[in-house]
Scaffold this motif. Structure first.
Motif, PDB file in Angstrom:
ATOM      1  N   GLU A  88       0.796  -1.233   0.000  1.00 63.14           N
ATOM      2  CA  GLU A  88       0.000   0.000   0.000  1.00 63.14           C
ATOM      3  C   GLU A  88       0.828   1.283   0.000  1.00 63.14           C
ATOM      4  N   LEU A  89       2.106   1.188   0.387  1.00 60.39           N
ATOM      5  CA  LEU A  89       2.918   2.403   0.460  1.00 60.39           C
ATOM      6  C   LEU A  89       4.258   2.257  -0.260  1.00 60.39           C
ATOM      7  N   LEU A  90       5.070   1.350   0.190  1.00 63.36           N
ATOM      8  CA  LEU A  90       6.466   1.307  -0.262  1.00 63.36           C
ATOM      9  C   LEU A  90       6.634   0.929  -1.724  1.00 63.36           C
ATOM     10  N   ASN A  91       5.788   0.067  -2.265  1.00 60.75           N
ATOM     11  CA  ASN A  91       5.910  -0.340  -3.666  1.00 60.75           C
ATOM     12  C   ASN A  91       5.319   0.676  -4.644  1.00 60.75           C
ATOM     13  N   ARG A  92       4.672   1.696  -4.153  1.00 57.66           N
ATOM     14  CA  ARG A  92       3.954   2.629  -5.028  1.00 57.66           C
ATOM     15  C   ARG A  92       4.798   3.776  -5.555  1.00 57.66           C
ATOM     16  N   ARG A  93       5.912   4.090  -4.889  1.00 56.61           N
ATOM     17  CA  ARG A  93       6.747   5.194  -5.363  1.00 56.61           C
ATOM     18  C   ARG A  93       8.120   5.135  -4.726  1.00 56.61           C
ATOM     19  N   ARG A  94       8.980   6.011  -5.169  1.00 54.98           N
ATOM     20  CA  ARG A  94      10.327   6.150  -4.615  1.00 54.98           C
ATOM     21  C   ARG A  94      10.416   7.530  -3.959  1.00 54.98           C
ATOM     22  N   TRP A  95      11.240   7.635  -2.930  1.00 60.42           N
ATOM     23  CA  TRP A  95      11.426   8.891  -2.231  1.00 60.42           C
ATOM     24  C   TRP A  95      12.833   9.397  -2.467  1.00 60.42           C
ATOM     25  N   THR A  97      14.452  11.603  -0.468  1.00 62.66           N
ATOM     26  CA  THR A  97      15.183  11.788   0.789  1.00 62.66           C
ATOM     27  C   THR A  97      14.585  10.914   1.883  1.00 62.66           C
ATOM     28  N   ARG A  98      15.378  10.700   2.931  1.00 62.55           N
ATOM     29  CA  ARG A  98      14.874   9.966   4.092  1.00 62.55           C
ATOM     30  C   ARG A  98      13.740  10.727   4.760  1.00 62.55           C
ATOM     31  N   LEU A  99      13.796  12.060   4.731  1.00 60.59           N
ATOM     32  CA  LEU A  99      12.736  12.866   5.326  1.00 60.59           C
ATOM     33  C   LEU A  99      11.410  12.635   4.596  1.00 60.59           C
ATOM     34  N   GLU A 100      11.446  12.568   3.264  1.00 57.49           N
ATOM     35  CA  GLU A 100      10.224  12.286   2.494  1.00 57.49           C
ATOM     36  C   GLU A 100       9.655  10.922   2.874  1.00 57.49           C
ATOM     37  N   LEU A 101      10.523   9.926   2.987  1.00 54.84           N
ATOM     38  CA  LEU A 101      10.070   8.591   3.363  1.00 54.84           C
ATOM     39  C   LEU A 101       9.519   8.574   4.785  1.00 54.84           C
ATOM     40  N   SER A 102      10.194   9.238   5.713  1.00 53.14           N
ATOM     41  CA  SER A 102       9.699   9.310   7.096  1.00 53.14           C
ATOM     42  C   SER A 102       8.341   9.986   7.169  1.00 53.14           C
ATOM     43  N   THR A 103       8.163  11.031   6.381  1.00 50.61           N
ATOM     44  CA  THR A 103       6.871  11.724   6.342  1.00 50.61           C
ATOM     45  C   THR A 103       5.780  10.814   5.777  1.00 50.61           C
ATOM     46  N   ALA A 104       6.117  10.086   4.717  1.00 51.89           N
ATOM     47  CA  ALA A 104       5.150   9.147   4.131  1.00 51.89           C
ATOM     48  C   ALA A 104       4.783   8.043   5.124  1.00 51.89           C
ATOM     49  N   LEU A 105       5.765   7.546   5.866  1.00 53.32           N
ATOM     50  CA  LEU A 105       5.486   6.530   6.887  1.00 53.32           C
ATOM     51  C   LEU A 105       4.603   7.093   7.988  1.00 53.32           C
ATOM     52  N   PHE A 106       4.893   8.315   8.425  1.00 51.23           N
ATOM     53  CA  PHE A 106       4.055   8.961   9.433  1.00 51.23           C
ATOM     54  C   PHE A 106       2.609   9.031   8.952  1.00 51.23           C
ATOM     55  N   GLU A 107       2.407   9.537   7.739  1.00 48.07           N
ATOM     56  CA  GLU A 107       1.053   9.664   7.206  1.00 48.07           C
ATOM     57  C   GLU A 107       0.366   8.305   7.088  1.00 48.07           C
ATOM     58  N   TYR A 108       1.108   7.289   6.647  1.00 50.48           N
ATOM     59  CA  TYR A 108       0.514   5.958   6.510  1.00 50.48           C
ATOM     60  C   TYR A 108       0.132   5.390   7.878  1.00 50.48           C
ATOM     61  N   LEU A 109       1.065   5.437   8.833  1.00 50.95           N
ATOM     62  CA  LEU A 109       0.827   4.815  10.135  1.00 50.95           C
ATOM     63  C   LEU A 109      -0.172   5.594  10.987  1.00 50.95           C
ATOM     64  N   GLU A 110       0.070   6.882  11.127  1.00 49.79           N
ATOM     65  CA  GLU A 110      -0.716   7.677  12.069  1.00 49.79           C
ATOM     66  C   GLU A 110      -2.061   8.143  11.518  1.00 49.79           C
TER      67      GLU A 110
END
Length: 138
Positions: A88-95, A97-110
């Motif tokens: 649902e998240l990781l296979n859909r795009r590339r980030w 920076t690490r900050l972009e990925l951390s933000t995407a994880l925050f939005e997905y999880l929280e």
């Protein structure tokens, strides 16, 4: 993950897999559950596999549960969760920076997982809705 509600209560990101990564996630879970009325880990169980981070936080009041080696269903709930994150998240795009990925994880999880994603095991409620409607058994 809180097994009762399927809510992700503690998580962290880091460049490398060290004890601090696990301790930060565990501290977040303790803080959240303390705010939810469970004092400092009382009644909580931390389940871990036989990985390198298994010896985190033995001094607090959390009961430890250790998975068995080579048991594919021992940690099935978390394995299923990470498979969903992958699809649902990781296979859909590339980030970039690490900050972009951390933000995407925050939005997905929280936002998505805890507040919007409905779970069949919870009567098609989100984890937050389930916790609000179903007080845990003491």
């Amino acid at each position: 993950m809180d097994v009762f509600s399927r809510a992700i209560v503690g998580w962290s990101t880091a460049i490398s897999k060290r004890a601090k990564l696990v301790l930060d996630a565990l501290d977040m879970a303790l803080w959240r559950r303390d705010r939810a009325g469970t004092p400092a880990g009382q009644g909580l169980v931390h389940h871990s596999d036989e990985g390198s981070t298994r010896h985190s936080r033995s001094a607090c009041t959390i009961d430890a549960s250790m998975g068995s080696i080579g048991d594919c269903v021992d940690n099935a709930m978390m394995e299923s969760f990470w498979a969903r994150v992958q699809v649902e998240l990781l296979n859909r795009r590339r980030w970039r920076t690490r900050l972009e990925l951390s933000t995407a994880l925050f939005e997905y999880l929280e936002i998505f997982h805890n507040r919007q994603r409905r779970h069949s095991a919870l009567g098609m409620l989100s984890p937050v809705e389930y916790e609000l409607r179903t007080p845990p058994v003491a």
